[in-house]
Design an enzyme around this catalytic site. Sequence first.
Site, PDB file in Angstrom:
ATOM      1  N   LYS A  85       0.810  -1.213   0.000  1.00 36.55           N
ATOM      2  CA  LYS A  85       0.000   0.000   0.000  1.00 36.55           C
ATOM      3  C   LYS A  85       0.851   1.274   0.000  1.00 36.55           C
ATOM      4  O   LYS A  85       2.053   1.237   0.322  1.00 36.55           O
ATOM      5  CB  LYS A  85      -0.980  -0.026   1.179  1.00 36.55           C
TER       6      LYS A  85
ATOM      7  N   ARG B 250      -3.769  -9.959   4.617  1.00 39.89           N
ATOM      8  CA  ARG B 250      -4.158 -10.025   3.194  1.00 39.89           C
ATOM      9  C   ARG B 250      -2.979  -9.503   2.386  1.00 39.89           C
ATOM     10  O   ARG B 250      -2.629  -8.325   2.510  1.00 39.89           O
ATOM     11  CB  ARG B 250      -5.384  -9.147   2.982  1.00 39.89           C
TER      12      ARG B 250
END
Length: 274
Positions: free
Chosen positions: A220, A254
């Site tokens: 991210k 995840r």
Amino acid sequence: MIFHCGKFQLDLSRPLVMGIINVTPDSFSDGGRHASTIAAIAHARQLIADGADILDIGGESTRPGAATVSEQQELERVLPVIEGLRDISVPISIDTYKPEVMRAAIRAGAVMVNDVNALQAEGALQTVAQSDVAVCLMHKQGTPQTMQQRPAYQNVLDEVTAFLRERIAAAEAAGIARERIMIDPGFGFGKTVEHNLDLLCGLQTFRALGLPVLVGLSRKSMLGAITGREVDERMAASVAAALLAVQRGAAIVRVHDVRETVDALKIWNAINGE
Ligand code: 7PM
């Protein structure tokens, strides 16, 4: 701690790795649906070989600014992939906020709904309640189109906790048992780097809700902001972040880089296992 995922019982006594399968043309040059189906199925099988405990299959990118995808387009992307994975031995999660896509994916064999919109769409609560699948309720502020413009909180930990508490209550009221509910603070969904760091440092706060926590930090922009690395150079930062999340109580991480994360968590388990 056993987590109910349809016909699967996930053993949460050790942290689990959820592998990401994005079935979106922007991940495939030709944009052809058939090619992307074949590639997604091959990728899924590779992630299972790498040690993934669960696969998260999504047909619409929820990245900031991502274009929305019609229900029909999303179905045409994800259903052939789920159907092509009928023989696998790990649970499949469907990453969608659309009830119709949830319903079709469940019929095709998905045993978990990963809803970045926390079942707020009309009919979403009922869809999950009428099935035996698990659900991940995630916090986000705003929509993927707007959420990163000006994220603002009085106290991000308190506000995310309050939102998740309300969504858990709504899910239970709709008849979804706690044993099949997971929660997720939604890193990067309407949060600045500061907000994301506060959430990671304070991840233990979510234990108060008494449900397993799923964390998605892999590749991210927060990791890019801290390391200066481009998205395909963030594997080391992603593995570090996954380990820090597990250290602070995350039950599932995840991730894109399954093989590397599985190895890192094996070292974690060697120190922390029974
Ligand atoms: C911003 C950057 C938003 C990257 C979304 C992403 C999560 C998820 C995604 C998460 C759960 C991306 C992700 N992130 N589902 N789906 N939790 N439950 O990898 O953190 O593109 S999409």
